[in-house]
Design a protein around this motif. Structure first.
Motif, short mmCIF file in Angstrom:
data_model
loop_
_atom_site.label_atom_id
_atom_site.label_comp_id
_atom_site.label_asym_id
_atom_site.label_seq_id
_atom_site.Cartn_x
_atom_site.Cartn_y
_atom_site.Cartn_z
N ASP A 89 -0.01 16.44 63.73
CA ASP A 89 1.33 15.88 63.65
C ASP A 89 1.33 14.43 63.17
N LYS A 90 0.41 13.63 63.69
CA LYS A 90 0.44 12.20 63.41
C LYS A 90 -0.62 11.70 62.44
N ASP A 91 -1.72 12.40 62.32
CA ASP A 91 -2.84 11.87 61.53
C ASP A 91 -3.20 12.72 60.32
N LYS A 92 -2.30 13.57 59.92
CA LYS A 92 -2.55 14.41 58.74
C LYS A 92 -2.73 13.55 57.49
N TRP A 93 -2.12 12.38 57.47
CA TRP A 93 -2.24 11.47 56.34
C TRP A 93 -3.71 11.10 56.08
N ALA A 94 -4.49 10.90 57.15
CA ALA A 94 -5.89 10.50 57.00
C ALA A 94 -6.71 11.66 56.41
N GLU A 116 -3.90 7.25 67.56
CA GLU A 116 -3.33 6.80 68.84
C GLU A 116 -3.32 7.87 69.92
N SER A 117 -3.00 9.09 69.55
CA SER A 117 -2.79 10.13 70.57
C SER A 117 -3.87 11.20 70.60
N THR A 118 -4.92 11.04 69.81
CA THR A 118 -5.96 12.07 69.73
C THR A 118 -6.54 12.39 71.10
N LYS A 119 -6.75 11.38 71.92
CA LYS A 119 -7.39 11.60 73.23
C LYS A 119 -6.54 12.44 74.17
N ASN A 120 -5.26 12.55 73.89
CA ASN A 120 -4.34 13.29 74.76
C ASN A 120 -4.12 14.74 74.31
N LEU A 121 -4.75 15.15 73.26
CA LEU A 121 -4.52 16.50 72.71
C LEU A 121 -5.59 17.46 73.21
N TYR A 122 -5.19 18.37 74.06
CA TYR A 122 -6.14 19.27 74.70
C TYR A 122 -6.14 20.67 74.12
N LYS A 123 -4.97 21.16 73.73
CA LYS A 123 -4.84 22.56 73.32
C LYS A 123 -5.77 22.90 72.16
N TYR A 124 -5.81 22.04 71.14
CA TYR A 124 -6.67 22.31 70.00
C TYR A 124 -7.76 21.25 69.82
N VAL A 125 -7.40 19.96 69.82
CA VAL A 125 -8.38 18.92 69.54
C VAL A 125 -9.54 18.95 70.54
N ARG A 126 -9.23 18.92 71.82
CA ARG A 126 -10.31 18.96 72.82
C ARG A 126 -11.09 20.28 72.71
N TRP A 127 -10.38 21.38 72.51
CA TRP A 127 -11.04 22.68 72.37
C TRP A 127 -11.99 22.66 71.16
N GLU A 128 -11.55 22.11 70.02
CA GLU A 128 -12.38 22.04 68.83
C GLU A 128 -13.63 21.18 69.09
#
Length: 169
Positions: free
Chosen positions: A14-19, A75-87
């Motif tokens: 949502d927020k970092d697709k630009w990178a 900014e919010s990567t550390k709070n994403l559990y459903k996919y980011v933490r799982w990955e």
């Protein structure tokens, strides 16, 4: 060179697709020496992409050929559990080297933004700059594989001399 191997990129969609888009843009420009084989180009998601089990199944297939992982940390990567933490967990379970790229430009492990699951693990932390990302893709996977215990020794950073040699001050 590691950048010729498949690279799995983890980011806040949502927020970092630009990178992620910028990295793909660097790769697309012929006059820029930056390349990576994007694991996301395999097993494209279909209209079923709203089903968590479907998505995770496709993502696991993408991991199958990956040799390293880049985590784009915003900014919010550390709070994403459903996919980011799982990955990240999948990458760790597979023993893949992880390159943590700080979108805030930090050369260190930034505990304000770094996902707790990779804090103090053998992960290299770098800023979002093309030359140091390329350097990390070329060098860190081999270094990671040469370590006897990849889960210890804390976060890895590159010395200032590396940045200077790349023209990054």
């Amino acid at each position: 060179m590691s950048y010729k191997d498949k690279t799995y990129i983890i980011f806040d969609g949502d927020k970092d697709k630009w990178a992620y888009a910028r990295m793909k843009g660097w790769k697309a420009l012929e006059h820029i020496d930056f390349n990576f084989e994007d694991a996301h180009s395999e097993y494209t998601l279909t209209s079923n992409a709203n089903n968590e089990y479907y998505i995770k199944g496709k993502l696991k297939k993408r991991f199958a050929n990956a040799c390293q992982v880049v985590v784009l940390i915003g900014e919010s990567t550390k709070n994403l559990y459903k996919y980011v933490r799982w990955e990240i967990e999948v990458a760790q379970d597979l023993g893949l080297p992880i390159i943590a790229v700080n979108l805030d430009g930090s050369k260190l492990q930034n505990n304000k933004t770094c996902p707790p699951i990779i804090r103090d693990t053998y992960t290299v932390h770098i800023p979002f700059k093309m030359k140091i990302i390329k350097y990390a893709l070329d060098n860190f996977p081999k270094e990671f594989k040469g370590k006897k215990s990849n889960s210890s020794n804390g976060g890895r950073i590159y010395p200032e001399s590396v940045y200077q040699s790349l023209g990054l001050n």
